[in-house]
Write a protein that holds these residues in place. Sequence first.
Motif, PDB file in Angstrom:
ATOM      1  N   ALA A  35       0.831  -1.208   0.000  1.00  0.00           N
ATOM      2  CA  ALA A  35       0.000   0.000   0.000  1.00  0.00           C
ATOM      3  C   ALA A  35       0.864   1.255   0.000  1.00  0.00           C
ATOM      4  N   VAL A  36       1.936   1.250   0.781  1.00  0.00           N
ATOM      5  CA  VAL A  36       2.828   2.414   0.809  1.00  0.00           C
ATOM      6  C   VAL A  36       3.528   2.577  -0.541  1.00  0.00           C
ATOM      7  N   LYS A  37       3.963   1.479  -1.136  1.00  0.00           N
ATOM      8  CA  LYS A  37       4.619   1.536  -2.447  1.00  0.00           C
ATOM      9  C   LYS A  37       3.688   2.039  -3.536  1.00  0.00           C
ATOM     10  N   ARG A  38       2.442   1.567  -3.512  1.00  0.00           N
ATOM     11  CA  ARG A  38       1.497   1.902  -4.579  1.00  0.00           C
ATOM     12  C   ARG A  38       0.853   3.275  -4.383  1.00  0.00           C
ATOM     13  N   LEU A  39       0.617   3.659  -3.119  1.00  0.00           N
ATOM     14  CA  LEU A  39      -0.183   4.848  -2.841  1.00  0.00           C
ATOM     15  C   LEU A  39       0.595   6.008  -2.238  1.00  0.00           C
ATOM     16  N   GLY A  40       1.756   5.746  -1.683  1.00  0.00           N
ATOM     17  CA  GLY A  40       2.518   6.820  -1.061  1.00  0.00           C
ATOM     18  C   GLY A  40       3.303   7.637  -2.072  1.00  0.00           C
ATOM     19  N   ASN A  41       3.527   8.918  -1.751  1.00  0.00           N
ATOM     20  CA  ASN A  41       4.376   9.739  -2.608  1.00  0.00           C
ATOM     21  C   ASN A  41       5.845   9.426  -2.284  1.00  0.00           C
ATOM     22  N   VAL A  72      -8.183  10.520  15.931  1.00  0.00           N
ATOM     23  CA  VAL A  72      -6.759  10.200  15.826  1.00  0.00           C
ATOM     24  C   VAL A  72      -6.201  10.775  14.523  1.00  0.00           C
ATOM     25  N   SER A  73      -4.962  11.198  14.575  1.00  0.00           N
ATOM     26  CA  SER A  73      -4.295  11.704  13.377  1.00  0.00           C
ATOM     27  C   SER A  73      -3.817  10.535  12.519  1.00  0.00           C
ATOM     28  N   PHE A  74      -3.544  10.804  11.247  1.00  0.00           N
ATOM     29  CA  PHE A  74      -3.118   9.745  10.341  1.00  0.00           C
ATOM     30  C   PHE A  74      -2.328  10.345   9.189  1.00  0.00           C
ATOM     31  N   ILE A  75      -1.576   9.493   8.526  1.00  0.00           N
ATOM     32  CA  ILE A  75      -0.860   9.871   7.301  1.00  0.00           C
ATOM     33  C   ILE A  75      -1.687   9.394   6.119  1.00  0.00           C
ATOM     34  N   SER A  76      -2.042  10.319   5.241  1.00  0.00           N
ATOM     35  CA  SER A  76      -2.858   9.970   4.085  1.00  0.00           C
ATOM     36  C   SER A  76      -1.970   9.564   2.913  1.00  0.00           C
ATOM     37  N   LEU A  77      -2.223   8.396   2.371  1.00  0.00           N
ATOM     38  CA  LEU A  77      -1.516   7.894   1.195  1.00  0.00           C
ATOM     39  C   LEU A  77      -2.496   7.929   0.030  1.00  0.00           C
ATOM     40  N   SER A  78      -2.287   8.871  -0.864  1.00  0.00           N
ATOM     41  CA  SER A  78      -3.328   9.095  -1.873  1.00  0.00           C
ATOM     42  C   SER A  78      -2.798   9.444  -3.256  1.00  0.00           C
TER      43      SER A  78
END
Length: 362
Positions: free
Chosen positions: A97-103, A201-207
Amino acid sequence: MDFDLDDQQRLIDSSLRVMLRDRLPLERLRLACEKGDGFDPELWEALCDIGMSGLIIPESYGGSGLGILDCVVVAEAMGHAALPTPFLSTMVMAPLAVKRLGNPMQQEEILPQFVNGDLRAAFAFETAPGTNVNSTLQQVDDTLSGRLEGVLDGAGASHLLIQRSDGRAALVDLQQAGVEIDLYQSLDRSRPLANVALKNVSFISLSSGLEGAAAEILQIGRLMVAADILGAAQYMFDAAIAYAQERTQFDRVIGSFQGLKHVCAEMVSMLEPCRALVWYAGHAFDQQQEETPLLAHHAKAHLSEIGREISRMATETHGGMGFTDLLGLHIWFKRIAQNRQLLGTPEHCRRDAARIQGWVTA
């Protein structure tokens, strides 16, 4: 369908199986299941030491840069050992998910934490057929609130990766205030599920990733579960063969009886084609072949059915002994049964395959 592994994949398979055999004898596995939290810190550290935590993470971030077929090989070995560690979420689905969706900046910050084992991520789909009992997430400004049920690999997790219904993903630090995690004993005592409640809760958005990434992550997750079933079913078959060759009745080993020979022949005839199906599906993902979604759904559906039959037949081969705690067969029996439900039942998987082919619309 015929497919085989290369030398590197066979080396990964053999070395991992030797390590797990030495470090996870039945007595230790039994104690882990009695504990029931699905996380063994010593085993986790050992897996990180041999590079399993960075299996599919690019070398530029410190990982091994291997492919989906390599993950299939590892998942099969872990199913064979009934390993109580968060492989599916932390080592496969969350990094994907991080590879596909993260900047690029997010990837540079987050992926090395997977490699060194500091970041252990549970995984949940906000909405996907058959993957969650219930999900009531709401986003207000930059915070999330709500409840997720049936979260994978919640034990020992430092973060939660949520695949959102709109295609984005959210990475939540579980150490912050407003998070409550409730582990509950599912059928498989080696891998409990979790209910997670979030309140502002806070979060990091991967979009910023690829279109269709969420569907691909689900497909790969289903393939990993199919590989796990394959490994667990192989263990139960091997145990049945070994028992049939040593147990005697009427001054003969029971494996010499024709009725039992037929049962064992039926098990192997069901199991062997499954290996080619699962391996080829992993290869197809690495080669980005058009048929990969169908292969993933069919592999999960087919292995769920075959695994159930082999677990039943292998247990029956042991007679009354098969149902006791002494042999530990119930650990693999229950793992296969829970895998049947994880990330979609066979019915869900077949419907998704039919939808891809245009046979159904909903």
